[in-house]
Design a protein around this motif. Structure first.
Motif, PDB file in Angstrom:
ATOM      1  N   PRO A 266      -0.842  18.420  -1.834  1.00 14.28           N
ATOM      2  CA  PRO A 266      -1.668  18.054  -1.242  1.00 14.28           C
ATOM      3  C   PRO A 266       0.736  17.464  -0.798  1.00 14.28           C
ATOM      4  O   PRO A 266       0.967  16.897  -1.527  1.00 14.28           O
ATOM      5  N   ALA A 267       0.049  17.168   1.003  1.00  9.49           N
ATOM      6  CA  ALA A 267       1.118  15.993   1.376  1.00  9.49           C
ATOM      7  C   ALA A 267       0.877  14.557   1.548  1.00  9.49           C
ATOM      8  O   ALA A 267      -0.678  14.810   2.224  1.00  9.49           O
ATOM      9  N   TYR A 268       1.491  13.563   1.482  1.00 10.87           N
ATOM     10  CA  TYR A 268       0.890  12.477   1.719  1.00 10.87           C
ATOM     11  C   TYR A 268       1.721  12.136   3.142  1.00 10.87           C
ATOM     12  O   TYR A 268       3.015  12.060   2.096  1.00 10.87           O
ATOM     13  N   LEU A 269       1.596  11.131   3.397  1.00 11.22           N
ATOM     14  CA  LEU A 269       2.607  10.060   4.490  1.00 11.22           C
ATOM     15  C   LEU A 269       2.419   9.289   3.489  1.00 11.22           C
ATOM     16  O   LEU A 269       1.189   8.305   3.958  1.00 11.22           O
ATOM     17  N   LEU A 270       3.757   8.197   3.244  1.00 11.47           N
ATOM     18  CA  LEU A 270       3.859   6.369   2.406  1.00 11.47           C
ATOM     19  C   LEU A 270       3.901   5.983   3.636  1.00 11.47           C
ATOM     20  O   LEU A 270       4.268   6.001   5.346  1.00 11.47           O
ATOM     21  N   TRP A 271       3.806   4.798   2.448  1.00 11.23           N
ATOM     22  CA  TRP A 271       3.713   3.556   3.609  1.00 11.23           C
ATOM     23  C   TRP A 271       2.991   3.316   4.737  1.00 11.23           C
ATOM     24  O   TRP A 271       3.796   2.985   5.829  1.00 11.23           O
TER      25      TRP A 271
ATOM     26  N   THR B 133       1.164  -1.245   0.049  1.00  8.63           N
ATOM     27  CA  THR B 133       0.177   0.087   0.288  1.00  8.63           C
ATOM     28  C   THR B 133       1.101   1.232  -0.057  1.00  8.63           C
ATOM     29  O   THR B 133       2.002   1.404   0.494  1.00  8.63           O
ATOM     30  N   LEU B 134       0.519   1.989  -1.053  1.00  2.20           N
ATOM     31  CA  LEU B 134       1.666   3.134  -1.203  1.00  2.20           C
ATOM     32  C   LEU B 134       0.897   4.219   0.146  1.00  2.20           C
ATOM     33  O   LEU B 134       2.202   4.968   0.917  1.00  2.20           O
ATOM     34  N   LEU B 135      -0.188   4.790  -0.097  1.00  6.88           N
ATOM     35  CA  LEU B 135      -0.712   5.447   0.975  1.00  6.88           C
ATOM     36  C   LEU B 135      -1.766   5.245   1.433  1.00  6.88           C
ATOM     37  O   LEU B 135      -2.477   4.278   0.700  1.00  6.88           O
ATOM     38  N   GLU B 136      -2.304   6.411   2.333  1.00 11.62           N
ATOM     39  CA  GLU B 136      -3.625   5.808   2.791  1.00 11.62           C
ATOM     40  C   GLU B 136      -3.737   8.186   2.762  1.00 11.62           C
ATOM     41  O   GLU B 136      -3.914   8.725   3.549  1.00 11.62           O
ATOM     42  N   PRO B 137      -5.316   7.352   2.168  1.00  6.68           N
ATOM     43  CA  PRO B 137      -5.833   9.047   1.618  1.00  6.68           C
ATOM     44  C   PRO B 137      -5.950   9.870   2.962  1.00  6.68           C
ATOM     45  O   PRO B 137      -6.026  10.904   3.084  1.00  6.68           O
ATOM     46  N   SER B 138      -6.308   9.163   4.163  1.00  5.43           N
ATOM     47  CA  SER B 138      -6.684  10.338   5.321  1.00  5.43           C
ATOM     48  C   SER B 138      -5.415  10.945   5.777  1.00  5.43           C
ATOM     49  O   SER B 138      -5.958  11.980   6.417  1.00  5.43           O
TER      50      SER B 138
END
Length: 514
Positions: A416-421, A159-164
């Motif tokens: 947008p910024a996302y936390l990965l993994w 899973t690459l990222l969590e949209p939340s």
């Protein structure tokens, strides 16, 4: 006990015998007093700094430390900073690099390692495994949706990222920076032409017909048409200038302008180029008349776009107003049905172009450096256009006037910024995620959002551009160049998944480049 004198001791010399008059003596005493005062303050100043601060001051320091810990978190047990990496789009480099310096001074317990790349370039780096950051901050969610589509087709199980975890950092619209005389001619020709194509198709691919066989033209001719030819097709319908308004450029001047030249970046590297491709595909698959209304039968929605003006001449039809979700579905259907036609049309329009820059910032600067004979305009981001407008505003008359144009429709990028993994576990990773969340919260704080305004970005928070009345707020000082402090634009419906990957593949096949 005093030593007795033998009567031969030397007699002290007087000031007069030393050759010093009253004024010289006074000057000497003044210098001596200054030196003595400096030594006194130096000694007691150092001594004062060695004395513990009063209790009230210590309380203030405690409050400051508590506030800092609230922002930065507790100190690390081993004294080493918690480090994590961030991959972000190069368009916001100036703001991010200045912000990370501020953050390092405030939070020495956290270290942010930065890597800047173009929007789709960073997506491909994640896909290939060349980059594995904890935080990814592309220009727009289009980059995210494109990557997820590629991720799925490659069979990646992780899973690459969590949209939340999405955090919007700043906002910037896609705009066209254009020489003012060209802008006036664009507006006049677009209003006069009988074609019902969208403005993106009509301007970036001027005079390229919807149904076209690119094999009938040489490669060097697979480019947009010429200004003079566009003028000839619409001269009789061009509006006359109002009283006091200067006339439109003459046909002789349009001949010197040669072909219509609006530059954009490569869709395979830069977000701005990808968004241009998206908007061209939107114009082609779902013309403007189909966005206002569509046949009552949804089965016809994907085919009427090919009908040209004939559908409008066929008499009254039963129609329904398209809502946003209906627009999205109609666009997806039209694109799926017209992939071969879109590829041929893109080839006829762009295959002969000499280059597509990878960097939006460099492409924007190039327009100003090389002048109107090389480019009529450039598709760029608002925050990259504002400094160039400021340069022109400082030296009026040095170059032709330039305006910023907000096309309809266009994209408003939220960075947008996302936390990965999200599936990765471990105490060290949780500490890094906490540090990353604090960094992103710092970027959304009032001070950094105001600094973002000074870098040409619109705040992602509820800060008002109009209320931030400072010298560096270019949104207020450059309004004569068309800058809109209050943004009113329409965005296209956003497709997700495979259609985004299909657009890029179609463009690569059309122009023969990666």
């Amino acid at each position: 006990m005093a030593t007795p004198s033998n009567g031969n001791d030397p007699k002290p010399l007087s000031w007069t015998e030393l050759g010093l008059g009253p004024r010289s003596v006074l000057s000497f005493l003044l210098i001596l007093a200054v030196v003595a005062g400096w030594l006194y303050h130096w000694f007691w100043g150092h001594a004062a700094r060695a004395v513990p601060a009063p209790a009230t001051h210590m309380a203030d320091v405690g409050t400051v430390n508590a506030m800092r810990e609230d922002v930065c978190g507790p100190p690390t047990p081993n004294g080493r900073p918690t480090a994590f990496s961030m991959l972000y789009s190069e368009e916001k480099r100036a703001w991010i690099e200045a912000a990370v310096d501020d953050f390092a001074r405030l939070c020495p317990n956290i270290q942010v390692k930065l890597t800047a790349m173009g929007g789709l370039e960073s997506a491909d780096a994640l896909l290939s495994g060349n980059q594995r950051p904890l935080v990814w901050a592309p220009t727009d969610d289009l980059n995210v949706d494109y990557l997820l589509a590629r991720w799925k087709t490659r069979g990646r199980e992780e899973t690459l990222l969590e949209p939340s975890t999405r955090t919007a950092l700043v906002r910037t619209p896609l705009v066209v920076l254009v020489w003012y005389d060209r802008l006036r001619m664009f507006q006049a020709l677009l209003s006069a032409q009988t074609s019902r194509e969208g403005s993106w198709m009509s301007s970036l691919c001027a005079l390229v017909p919807r149904d076209v066989d690119p094999s009938a033209s040489l490669l060097q001719d697979q480019v947009p048409g010429r200004w003079a030819d566009w003028y000839d097709q619409n001269a009789a319908r061009l509006p006359r200038p109002a009283a006091g308004e200067r006339p439109l450029p003459s046909r002789e001047e349009l001949v010197r302008w040669d072909r219509v030249k609006i530059q954009h970046t490569s869709p395979t590297y830069s977000t701005s180029g990808f968004e241009v491709l998206y908007l061209l595909a939107y114009d082609y698959a779902l013309p403007p008349r189909q966005r206002r209304s569509a046949p009552a039968s949804s089965a016809d929605a994907g085919t009427e776009a090919d009908a040209g003006t004939e559908a409008e001449d066929a008499g009254p039809q039963e129609t329904v107003v398209l809502g946003n979700e209906q627009l999205r579905e109609a666009f997806a259907q039209g694109l799926d049905a017209k992939k071969p036609q879109l590829q041929r049309w893109l080839q006829r329009c762009q295959a002969g172009m000499p280059n597509f820059p990878r960097s939006t910032e460099l492409a924007t600067k190039r327009m100003l450096d090389e002048g109107p004979l090389e480019f009529d305009g450039v598709v760029t981001f608002e925050h990259l256009a504002l400094p160039l407008l400021q340069r022109i505003d400082r030296y009026p008359g040095a170059r032709p006037d330039v305006r910023i144009n907000y096309p309809e429709p266009t994209f408003v990028n939220e960075h947008p910024a996302y936390l990965l993994w999200p599936e990765s576990q471990g105490p060290e990773l949780e500490v890094q995620r906490d540090a990353a969340r604090r960094w992103l919260a710092f970027l959304r704080g009032k001070e950094q959002q105001q600094k973002a305004i000074l870098h040409g970005f619109r705040p992602a928070t509820d800060l008002s551009l109009l209320d931030y009345d400072v010298d560096g707020n270019l949104f207020l000082s450059l309004r004569r160049h068309g800058v809109q402090p209050v943004l009113e634009v329409t965005e296209p419906p956003r497709l997700t998944g495979q259609p985004l990957a299909d657009m890029v593949d179609i463009w690569k096949a059309a122009v023969g480049r990666n």
